[in-house]
Design an enzyme around this catalytic site. Structure first.
Site, PDB file in Angstrom:
ATOM      1  N   ALA A 202       0.892  -1.204  -0.041  1.00  0.00           N
ATOM      2  CA  ALA A 202       0.044  -0.107   0.158  1.00  0.00           C
ATOM      3  C   ALA A 202       0.826   1.260  -0.031  1.00  0.00           C
ATOM      4  O   ALA A 202       1.875   1.456   0.296  1.00  0.00           O
ATOM      5  CB  ALA A 202      -1.014   0.053   1.220  1.00  0.00           C
ATOM      6  N   ASP A 203       0.375   2.235  -0.713  1.00  0.00           N
ATOM      7  CA  ASP A 203       0.932   3.492  -0.541  1.00  0.00           C
ATOM      8  C   ASP A 203       0.013   4.400  -0.803  1.00  0.00           C
ATOM      9  O   ASP A 203      -0.974   4.483  -1.196  1.00  0.00           O
ATOM     10  CB  ASP A 203       2.128   3.782  -1.763  1.00  0.00           C
ATOM     11  CG  ASP A 203       3.045   4.970  -1.370  1.00  0.00           C
ATOM     12  OD1 ASP A 203       4.083   4.600  -0.455  1.00  0.00           O
ATOM     13  OD2 ASP A 203       2.964   6.026  -1.861  1.00  0.00           O
TER      14      ASP A 203
END
Length: 199
Positions: free
Chosen positions: A75-76
């Protein structure tokens, strides 16, 4: 889950979102130099939303290469103000400058999630909540920064909306889990599509 589930993130907020869904998972921090990865992408003019996806891909793929038997969640999140990306402030003064720039304006939080198996990304999700800060006074901002202290350096934009920073906002449009960096409903749908989560 038919395979082990790994969250490739050291974020306590993301882990809390995933835990809220009752999923069993382990946490493995990705060994990715984000700044080195993003430098050529930024030089090439990558958009903030595409950058979030590229970084989520890299984190998921790196951990998945080490744990090929698992489903890995990378995730980012990027903050996008009119096409310009913000990063975590280095100190309280930089957080103040960022919040003054965001004051009275609407920005996007691009929250990207990538799922990887066997070292390869097999699914992606990108959700972009819109957040609008109210026109708060300089004195209100100073008081809030004094209350939060160095904690303002832990989040992009200089705020954590799940805490007292919510008082700085006028409007929030989007799912809370996406705002926290892990869009839960699309993630669960992706796991079901892969046959990794039962109905």
């Amino acid at each position: 889950m038919s395979r082990p589930l790994i969250l490739a993130s050291g974020s306590t907020a993301r882990a809390a979102v995933l835990r809220s869904a009752g999923l069993a998972f382990s946490v493995v921090r990705p060994q990715v130099d984000e700044r080195a990865l993003e430098t050529p992408l930024l030089a090439a003019g990558i958009r903030p939303d595409a950058l979030a996806t590229a970084l989520a891909d890299a984190k998921a793929a790196e951990v998945s290469a080490r744990f090929p038997e698992a489903v890995v969640i990378g995730a980012d999140q990027t903050l996008d103000l009119d096409g310009r990306r913000f990063v975590k402030p280095a100190d309280v003064a930089e957080a103040r400058a960022q919040l003054l720039e965001l004051r009275g304006r609407t920005h996007l939080l691009h929250s990207a999630v990538s799922l990887a198996i066997g070292g390869e990304v097999v699914a992606r999700v990108l959700v972009s909540p819109q957040l609008t800060l109210r026109v708060f006074s300089d004195a209100a901002l100073a008081g809030w920064l004094a209350f939060e202290g160095e904690a303002v350096t832990e989040s992009v934009g200089g705020y954590k909306i799940e805490g007292p920073a919510i008082r700085l906002f006028e409007r929030v449009e989007g799912d809370q889990s996406a705002i926290l960096g892990l869009p839960l409903l699309p993630l669960l749908a992706g796991l079901r599509d892969l046959g990794e989560l039962s109905e």
